[in-house]
Enzyme design. Structure first.
Site, PDB file in Angstrom:
ATOM      1  N   ALA A   1      41.186  40.783  38.225  1.00  0.00           N
ATOM      2  CA  ALA A   1      41.132  40.705  36.871  1.00  0.00           C
ATOM      3  C   ALA A   1      42.522  40.094  36.296  1.00  0.00           C
ATOM      4  CB  ALA A   1      40.494  41.856  36.372  1.00  0.00           C
ATOM      5  N   ASP A   2      43.491  40.003  37.035  1.00  0.00           N
ATOM      6  CA  ASP A   2      44.999  39.478  36.384  1.00  0.00           C
ATOM      7  C   ASP A   2      45.484  38.729  37.565  1.00  0.00           C
ATOM      8  OD1 ASP A   2      46.681  39.303  34.505  1.00  0.00           O
ATOM      9  OD2 ASP A   2      47.630  41.223  34.905  1.00  0.00           O
ATOM     10  N   LEU A   3      44.875  37.928  38.010  1.00  0.00           N
ATOM     11  CA  LEU A   3      45.604  37.023  39.177  1.00  0.00           C
ATOM     12  C   LEU A   3      46.203  35.973  38.464  1.00  0.00           C
ATOM     13  CD1 LEU A   3      45.864  37.034  42.214  1.00  0.00           C
ATOM     14  CD2 LEU A   3      44.001  35.614  42.313  1.00  0.00           C
TER      15      LEU A   3
END
Length: 72
Positions: free
Chosen positions: A42-44
């Site tokens: 979700a936050d790559l």
């Protein structure tokens, strides 16, 4: 150092193609592992990809604070 800092230190000119290939292969292996475990990062982003050692091509995916399982 994370990938963003590496790109910034290079003057935003990019990186050698062979180095990018090594990074991408490891990143795809990491994302494939997460997929098999049913984890969504979700936050790559470049800031969440660290170099294992300076002047080496090994990377680590970090910051699973906003990650979740597929069924959540």
């Amino acid at each position: 150092m994370n990938l963003y800092e590496l790109i910034k230190s290079n003057g935003y000119y990019g990186l050698p193609l062979d180095l990018i290939r090594r990074f991408v292969l490891q990143l795809l292996n990491g994302v494939h592992f997460l997929h098999r475990q049913r984890i969504i990062h979700a936050d790559l982003k470049p800031e969440n990809i660290l170099l294992k050692e300076m002047n080496k091509s090994g990377i680590k995916i970090i910051d699973f604070g906003s990650s979740c399982l597929e069924n959540e």
